[in-house]
Every structure is written in structure tokens, then in C-alpha cells.
Design a protein around this motif. Structure first.
Motif, PDB file in Angstrom:
ATOM      1  N   THR A  65      11.827   9.409   8.793  1.00  9.47           N
ATOM      2  CA  THR A  65      10.865  10.368   8.244  1.00  9.47           C
ATOM      3  C   THR A  65      11.241  10.634   6.787  1.00  9.47           C
ATOM      4  O   THR A  65      12.399  10.914   6.470  1.00  9.47           O
ATOM      5  N   THR A  66      10.249  10.497   5.913  1.00  7.75           N
ATOM      6  CA  THR A  66      10.488  10.792   4.491  1.00  7.75           C
ATOM      7  C   THR A  66       9.434  11.785   4.034  1.00  7.75           C
ATOM      8  O   THR A  66       8.473  12.064   4.754  1.00  7.75           O
ATOM      9  N   ARG A  67       9.654  12.299   2.853  1.00  5.29           N
ATOM     10  CA  ARG A  67       8.635  13.212   2.314  1.00  5.29           C
ATOM     11  C   ARG A  67       8.562  13.066   0.808  1.00  5.29           C
ATOM     12  O   ARG A  67       9.511  12.663   0.133  1.00  5.29           O
ATOM     13  N   PHE A  68       7.373  13.367   0.292  1.00  2.00           N
ATOM     14  CA  PHE A  68       7.180  13.510  -1.146  1.00  2.00           C
ATOM     15  C   PHE A  68       6.889  14.980  -1.342  1.00  2.00           C
ATOM     16  O   PHE A  68       6.018  15.528  -0.667  1.00  2.00           O
ATOM     17  N   ALA A  69       7.656  15.617  -2.234  1.00  3.26           N
ATOM     18  CA  ALA A  69       7.624  17.084  -2.292  1.00  3.26           C
ATOM     19  C   ALA A  69       7.333  17.617  -3.693  1.00  3.26           C
ATOM     20  O   ALA A  69       8.182  18.242  -4.319  1.00  3.26           O
ATOM     21  N   PRO A  70       6.136  17.384  -4.186  1.00  6.51           N
ATOM     22  CA  PRO A  70       5.839  17.876  -5.532  1.00  6.51           C
ATOM     23  C   PRO A  70       5.606  19.389  -5.563  1.00  6.51           C
ATOM     24  O   PRO A  70       5.174  19.971  -4.563  1.00  6.51           O
TER      25      PRO A  70
ATOM     26  N   THR B  20       8.946   8.516  -7.260  1.00  6.93           N
ATOM     27  CA  THR B  20       9.504   9.203  -6.098  1.00  6.93           C
ATOM     28  C   THR B  20       8.577   9.066  -4.888  1.00  6.93           C
ATOM     29  O   THR B  20       9.013   8.745  -3.782  1.00  6.93           O
ATOM     30  N   ALA B  21       7.291   9.312  -5.119  1.00  5.40           N
ATOM     31  CA  ALA B  21       6.329   9.247  -4.009  1.00  5.40           C
ATOM     32  C   ALA B  21       6.329   7.862  -3.382  1.00  5.40           C
ATOM     33  O   ALA B  21       6.401   7.707  -2.158  1.00  5.40           O
ATOM     34  N   LEU B  22       6.285   6.873  -4.239  1.00  5.10           N
ATOM     35  CA  LEU B  22       6.150   5.497  -3.770  1.00  5.10           C
ATOM     36  C   LEU B  22       7.383   5.043  -2.984  1.00  5.10           C
ATOM     37  O   LEU B  22       7.260   4.414  -1.927  1.00  5.10           O
ATOM     38  N   PHE B  23       8.557   5.376  -3.480  1.00  2.00           N
ATOM     39  CA  PHE B  23       9.775   4.967  -2.764  1.00  2.00           C
ATOM     40  C   PHE B  23       9.797   5.591  -1.365  1.00  2.00           C
ATOM     41  O   PHE B  23      10.049   4.921  -0.367  1.00  2.00           O
ATOM     42  N   ASN B  24       9.516   6.873  -1.301  1.00  5.75           N
ATOM     43  CA  ASN B  24       9.551   7.544   0.003  1.00  5.75           C
ATOM     44  C   ASN B  24       8.462   7.009   0.929  1.00  5.75           C
ATOM     45  O   ASN B  24       8.677   6.826   2.129  1.00  5.75           O
ATOM     46  N   TYR B  25       7.294   6.756   0.336  1.00 10.90           N
ATOM     47  CA  TYR B  25       6.183   6.195   1.114  1.00 10.90           C
ATOM     48  C   TYR B  25       6.585   4.836   1.683  1.00 10.90           C
ATOM     49  O   TYR B  25       6.394   4.557   2.876  1.00 10.90           O
ATOM     50  N   MET B  26       7.150   3.977   0.832  1.00  5.19           N
ATOM     51  CA  MET B  26       7.459   2.615   1.276  1.00  5.19           C
ATOM     52  C   MET B  26       8.568   2.601   2.328  1.00  5.19           C
ATOM     53  O   MET B  26       8.513   1.802   3.269  1.00  5.19           O
ATOM     54  N   ILE B  27       9.541   3.482   2.170  1.00  5.05           N
ATOM     55  CA  ILE B  27      10.615   3.537   3.179  1.00  5.05           C
ATOM     56  C   ILE B  27      10.027   3.894   4.540  1.00  5.05           C
ATOM     57  O   ILE B  27      10.342   3.269   5.556  1.00  5.05           O
ATOM     58  N   ALA B  28       9.145   4.887   4.543  1.00 12.75           N
ATOM     59  CA  ALA B  28       8.545   5.297   5.824  1.00 12.75           C
ATOM     60  C   ALA B  28       7.690   4.178   6.404  1.00 12.75           C
ATOM     61  O   ALA B  28       7.819   3.821   7.580  1.00 12.75           O
ATOM     62  N   ARG B  29       6.836   3.591   5.570  1.00 12.35           N
ATOM     63  CA  ARG B  29       5.909   2.576   6.080  1.00 12.35           C
ATOM     64  C   ARG B  29       6.626   1.305   6.516  1.00 12.35           C
ATOM     65  O   ARG B  29       6.231   0.647   7.460  1.00 12.35           O
TER      66      ARG B  29
ATOM     67  N   ASP C 139      -4.972  12.178  -6.385  1.00 13.37           N
ATOM     68  CA  ASP C 139      -4.247  11.096  -7.069  1.00 13.37           C
ATOM     69  C   ASP C 139      -3.580  10.152  -6.064  1.00 13.37           C
ATOM     70  O   ASP C 139      -3.589   8.939  -6.246  1.00 13.37           O
ATOM     71  N   LEU C 140      -3.000  10.719  -5.019  1.00 12.45           N
ATOM     72  CA  LEU C 140      -2.371   9.863  -4.007  1.00 12.45           C
ATOM     73  C   LEU C 140      -3.424   9.045  -3.266  1.00 12.45           C
ATOM     74  O   LEU C 140      -3.212   7.875  -2.947  1.00 12.45           O
ATOM     75  N   GLU C 141      -4.580   9.670  -3.014  1.00 12.04           N
ATOM     76  CA  GLU C 141      -5.666   8.951  -2.331  1.00 12.04           C
ATOM     77  C   GLU C 141      -6.180   7.801  -3.187  1.00 12.04           C
ATOM     78  O   GLU C 141      -6.462   6.719  -2.687  1.00 12.04           O
ATOM     79  N   TRP C 142      -6.283   8.058  -4.477  1.00 10.73           N
ATOM     80  CA  TRP C 142      -6.726   6.994  -5.398  1.00 10.73           C
ATOM     81  C   TRP C 142      -5.814   5.773  -5.271  1.00 10.73           C
ATOM     82  O   TRP C 142      -6.262   4.624  -5.294  1.00 10.73           O
ATOM     83  N   LEU C 143      -4.530   6.028  -5.096  1.00 15.12           N
ATOM     84  CA  LEU C 143      -3.568   4.931  -5.001  1.00 15.12           C
ATOM     85  C   LEU C 143      -3.455   4.359  -3.585  1.00 15.12           C
ATOM     86  O   LEU C 143      -2.796   3.347  -3.369  1.00 15.12           O
ATOM     87  N   GLY C 144      -4.059   5.043  -2.638  1.00 13.82           N
ATOM     88  CA  GLY C 144      -3.969   4.585  -1.251  1.00 13.82           C
ATOM     89  C   GLY C 144      -2.659   4.968  -0.581  1.00 13.82           C
ATOM     90  O   GLY C 144      -2.293   4.403   0.451  1.00 13.82           O
ATOM     91  N   LEU C 145      -1.939   5.922  -1.153  1.00 13.46           N
ATOM     92  CA  LEU C 145      -0.679   6.367  -0.532  1.00 13.46           C
ATOM     93  C   LEU C 145      -1.006   7.461   0.482  1.00 13.46           C
ATOM     94  O   LEU C 145      -1.076   8.642   0.152  1.00 13.46           O
ATOM     95  N   THR C 146      -1.207   7.041   1.695  1.00 15.16           N
ATOM     96  CA  THR C 146      -1.648   7.988   2.724  1.00 15.16           C
ATOM     97  C   THR C 146      -0.450   8.708   3.332  1.00 15.16           C
ATOM     98  O   THR C 146       0.634   8.139   3.446  1.00 15.16           O
ATOM     99  N   TRP C 147      -0.636   9.935   3.693  1.00 17.77           N
ATOM    100  CA  TRP C 147       0.436  10.703   4.322  1.00 17.77           C
ATOM    101  C   TRP C 147       0.034  11.031   5.755  1.00 17.77           C
ATOM    102  O   TRP C 147      -1.157  11.090   6.078  1.00 17.77           O
TER     103      TRP C 147
ATOM    104  N   LEU D  57      -0.938  -2.886  -0.749  1.00 23.02           N
ATOM    105  CA  LEU D  57       0.291  -2.107  -0.587  1.00 23.02           C
ATOM    106  C   LEU D  57       1.252  -2.753   0.407  1.00 23.02           C
ATOM    107  O   LEU D  57       2.464  -2.691   0.238  1.00 23.02           O
ATOM    108  N   GLN D  58       0.693  -3.375   1.447  1.00 23.99           N
ATOM    109  CA  GLN D  58       1.552  -3.954   2.470  1.00 23.99           C
ATOM    110  C   GLN D  58       2.512  -4.989   1.870  1.00 23.99           C
ATOM    111  O   GLN D  58       3.684  -5.042   2.227  1.00 23.99           O
ATOM    112  N   GLU D  59       2.016  -5.776   0.925  1.00 24.37           N
ATOM    113  CA  GLU D  59       2.884  -6.775   0.288  1.00 24.37           C
ATOM    114  C   GLU D  59       4.006  -6.102  -0.493  1.00 24.37           C
ATOM    115  O   GLU D  59       5.135  -6.597  -0.534  1.00 24.37           O
ATOM    116  N   LEU D  60       3.689  -4.985  -1.120  1.00 22.71           N
ATOM    117  CA  LEU D  60       4.724  -4.256  -1.865  1.00 22.71           C
ATOM    118  C   LEU D  60       5.753  -3.684  -0.897  1.00 22.71           C
ATOM    119  O   LEU D  60       6.953  -3.701  -1.155  1.00 22.71           O
TER     120      LEU D  60
END
Ligand code: GLU
Length: 440
Positions: free
Chosen positions: A3-8, A21-30, A59-67, A280-283
Motif C-alpha cells: 500500500t502506498t500513498r501520494f499525500a499532497p 512523488t506521485a508517480l513513484f508511489n503509484y507505480m510501486i502499488a500498481r 491533474d492526476l486524472e489527466w495523467l491517468g494516475l488512478t487512485w 502507463l503499464q509499460e512504464l
């Protein structure tokens, strides 16, 4: 389960630094099929604003970083109060009364004497009567009593870290006005939400040291911490002052494509090359936290534009159809137009320029030494409509009339018809040309 979190903190728009920060935490979780929490750190009622909470999500939705879940610290104040009680009961929490001015004076004295500016714990010596008297004058703030031992952890990026707690002030967790500060709220949340991995900027390293002791004092499990380096400008200059103009929404306004931004930020500062990825999956698949280094990471927003051009050129018509329509291209020509334009734009804003040239005729770009040649060539240019054979027919005629060939023939003609040095295949361009060049 990861479990990770992005905490702005919703006190401004998120920028490229936050995105890292958001992306690293997102990718670790996914990557591990875990949970990614969007946590809004809004315990500061003055500075936190709903417009920023909305903007962060947009902004996160624009990037497709879903929570998977969103949490707001302002809704969990009772949890923090309980944790504070627990720390009090354990003798790890004490009330202090120094004003900011008094603390400042203490720090200056220590620095003058060549000592580190660590809080001297004078409040621990206050008697109950003294505290009652002080409380009548001002609200007391609450500090966490650090164990003055070394605090150590294996950092996911920085390697083994060891910090002497005696060199750190006992952190203030509740302010004189009762406001719970981030350090306490974050520890309670990380513990109760089962956060297993925390990646954040290296400006949080000292926080981490104190938070590890707090987590232990509250009986929680210490997550795995990793601290990524901070971004600098291209010359290594501090980026902090410019982050305001590197907000994700500004980059979006400038036409930066989400996959361009994500492809850059997911690899920048690591030993892996930056390559444009299609999703995103490739990343996520290629992401390895331990490939990142501790040195400051140079970021140049200019790099986003060639990446954006590459992302765009790979898109099917359907993905850009709205932009093509907005550029004024009639629907029946959209497909043909996209073939002509796709390799020749930096952002979608450039589409309109190509359509203007095609539909209204270019302002010819003519070198002095080519003036007579171009005039002669344009006199041989038939009126439209043009088709796939028009370019060959015209250039053959010009070649026969002038004897020019190769680059000396084609380059001035390209510049005359498009008004530019570089661009699409001329046969494709001409097939779509709706008007003669201006003044010809
Ligand atoms: N709200 C904090 C910040 O934006 C979060 C830091 C953390 O990840 O714990 O700096």
C-alpha cells in the motif's frame, strides 16, 4: 499487500516535483497489484483550499494516475487526538510554551556558541504550577520526546541511513492553537492505513527519522522508506522558485502530452533511458526504484516537447480528431490531413498552422538567389484541384523548363508551397493543398 500513498497538501497546484512523488508511489502499488491512496494533507485550515483539492484530482486524472481510495486528514482529527493521548500516556509527549521569538533567540545563541540549534527541552523542567501559569497566557504546543539514540533505516534509494536523534529537535506535533501538524497526522495515517512503502522527496529525510520513532511509540509497523532526489533546473540551479510555473496544469496548457510527461518523469534520474512509452503499464513494468540515484536530478521542461511530438505522431486519427476539427479541417479531409501533419507538429496547437497553409495558401519562403527560379516555377503551377500526382507532374515540368534537379529543384519549391524549410512529403502535402501560395 503493498500500500502506498501520494499525500499532497492542497495549498497550491501540483507541479513536476510532486508528480515524481506521485508517480513513484503509484507505480510501486500498481507493479505489485497493491493499493494506491490519494491522501489530502489538509490539517492546515487556513492554507488548504477546496479548489486545490479539485485541481489535484483533475491533474492526476489527466495523467491517468488512478487512485483506489481518497482520504482527507481534516476528517480524521479524532484519530490524531487519540494518538496524542496515547503518546501522553507513554510519556513521549510534552507541553512547551516558548513563543516563536523565544525559540528564535535560543537558536541564535546556540549558533553563536557553535552548537547545533536543537531545542533544549527546557519545558521538561517546568513544574505543574509554572505550566498552569503559562497556560493562562498562551496555548501550549506539544512536542514528541525523541529517544536520543541513532535512528537507522535501509532507504530504498539512499541506501543505509543513520541519523543521531540528539541532533534533531523534538518535533512539535500540535501547535499552540490546537492545530495538528502533518508529522503526527502522517504517522497515524500511514500506520492505520497499512502503508507499506513511502517514497517522498529527500527534503523529508529528517522527518522520516523522527516519524520512525513516533510509529514505534504508537505500536505501528515502520514502512519501507525511500527518498528521491530533488529536481533542479538544467544547470543544476534550484527549481523551487520556478515550481510555480511548472504546475501540471501549465504544462497541459502548453500542449504537453500526458505520456510524454509520464515517460520522462518515470525514468529521469535513473540509470534507465527515457523512452516514449505508449501506456502507463509499460512504464510500470520497467520501473525499478533501486535504479534511481541520490544525486539531484536535472529537469528541463524543453525536453517535454520533442517527447510530446513523438507521442502525437504515434496517435491514431481518432485520438486527435477533436483537435483536427478545431483546427478547421473538414471531416472528409481529416484522415488525409493527419497523415500530412502527424510528423510535423510539436503540439496539437501546430495543427491549425498547417491547415491555414493548406487551405489559404502559404506565404512563400524564397531565398534571394532563388527568386527568379521560384517565379518561373509558380507560373507553371496549375490551379487546383490537386491530387497525389500533382507534385510529380509540376516538378517534372519545372525541371524540363529550368534544368534544375535534386535538392536545388525540390527545396525552393517546398519552401514556396509550404512557407517552411521542413515538413511533410510534398506529394501528400500538395494532394491536400486547397489554394495556391499567396501572391502567385
Ligand atoms: N503533505 C506532505 C508534503 O506534501 C507529505 C509528505 C509525505 O509524503 O509524507 O510534503
Amino acid at each position: 499487500m503493498t500500500t502506498t500513498r501520494f499525500a499532497p497538501s492542497p495549498t497550491g497546484y501540483i507541479h513536476v516535483g510532486n508528480l515524481r512523488t506521485a508517480l513513484f508511489n503509484y507505480m510501486i502499488a500498481r507493479k505489485s497489484g497493491g493499493t494506491f491512496i490519494l491522501r489530502i494533507d489538509d490539517t492546515d485550515p487556513e492554507r488548504s483550499k477546496q479548489i486545490y483539492v479539485d485541481a489535484i484530482q483533475e491533474d492526476l486524472e489527466w495523467l491517468g494516475l488512478t487512485w483506489d481510495r481518497m482520504e482527507r486528514q481534516s476528517e480524521r482529527l479524532d484519530r490524531y487526538a487519540e494518538a496524542a493521548d496515547q503518546l501522553r500516556a507513554n510519556g513521549r509527549f510534552y507541553e512547551a510554551f516558548e513563543t516563536p521569538t523565544e525559540l528564535d533567540l535560543k537558536r541564535k545563541k546556540q549558533l553563536n556558541m557553535g552548537k547545533p540549534p536543537v531545542y533544549d527541552r527546557a519545558a521538561l523542567a517546568l513544574s505543574d504550577d509554572q505550566k498552569t501559569a503559562l497556560r493562562a497566557e498562551r496555548g501550549g504546543h506539544w512536542r514528541f520526546l525523541l529517544n536520543q539514540s541513532r535512528i537507522e533505516w535501509p532507504d530504498g534509494i539512499l541506501g543505509d541511513i543513520s541519523i543521531d536523534a540528539a541532533s534533531v529537535s523534538d518535533p512539535v506535533l500540535i501547535r499552540g492553537d490546537g492545530q495538528v501538524l502533518y508529522t503526527l497526522a502522517s504517522v497515524v495515517d500511514d500506520t492505520e492505513m497499512g502503508v507499506t512503502h513511502v517514497v517522498r522527496g529527500s527534503d523529508h529525510v529528517t522527518n522520516t527519522a523522527t516519524q520512525i520513532q513516533m510509529i514505534e511509540a504508537l505500536g505501528g509497523t515502520v514502512p519501507q522508506f525511500a527518498h528521491h532526489s530533488l529536481l533542479t533546473g538544467p544547470q543544476g540551479e534550484a527549481l523551487s522558485k520556478r515550481l510555480g510555473v511548472l504546475a501540471l496544469r501549465d504544462l497541459r496548457e502548453q500542449g504537453v502530452e500526458p505520456m510524454a510527461l509520464l515517460s520522462l518523469m518515470a525514468r529521469l534520474g535513473s540509470s534507465d533511458p527515457v523512452e516514449v512509452r505508449s501506456d502507463l503499464q509499460e512504464l510500470i513494468d520497467g520501473f525499478e526504484l533501486d535504479h534511481f540515484g541520490s544525486a539531484p536530478t536535472k529537469f528541463d521542461e524543453k525536453d517535454l516537447f520533442p517527447l510530446t511530438a513523438r507521442v502525437l505522431s504515434a496517435k491514431p486519427l481518432a485520438a486527435v480528431a477533436d483537435h483536427i476539427k478545431a483546427a478547421g479541417v473538414p471531416d472528409h479531409l481529416a484522415e488525409q490531413f493527419w497523415t500530412v501533419a502527424r510528423e510535423n507538429i510539436t503540439t496539437t496547437a501546430d495543427l491549425a498552422g498547417w491547415w491555414t497553409v493548406l487551405s489559404e495558401g502559404a506565404e512563400p519562403l524564397v531565398a534571394d538567389e532563388d527568386a527568379a527560379f521560384v517565379a518561373e516555377a509558380l507560373a507553371l503551377l496549375p490551379d487546383g484541384p490537386y491530387d497525389a500526382g500533382s507534385w510529380k507532374a509540376w516538378t517534372d515540368a519545372v525541371k524540363a523548363a529550368t534544368g534544375r534537379k535534386g535538392k536545388g529543384l525540390f527545396m525552393p519549391l517546398r519552401k514556396a508551397l509550404t512557407g517552411r524549410e521542413r515538413g511533410p512529403e510534398m506529394a501528400d502535402f500538395m494532394a491536400l493543398m486547397q489554394a495556391r501560395p499567396k501572391a502567385s
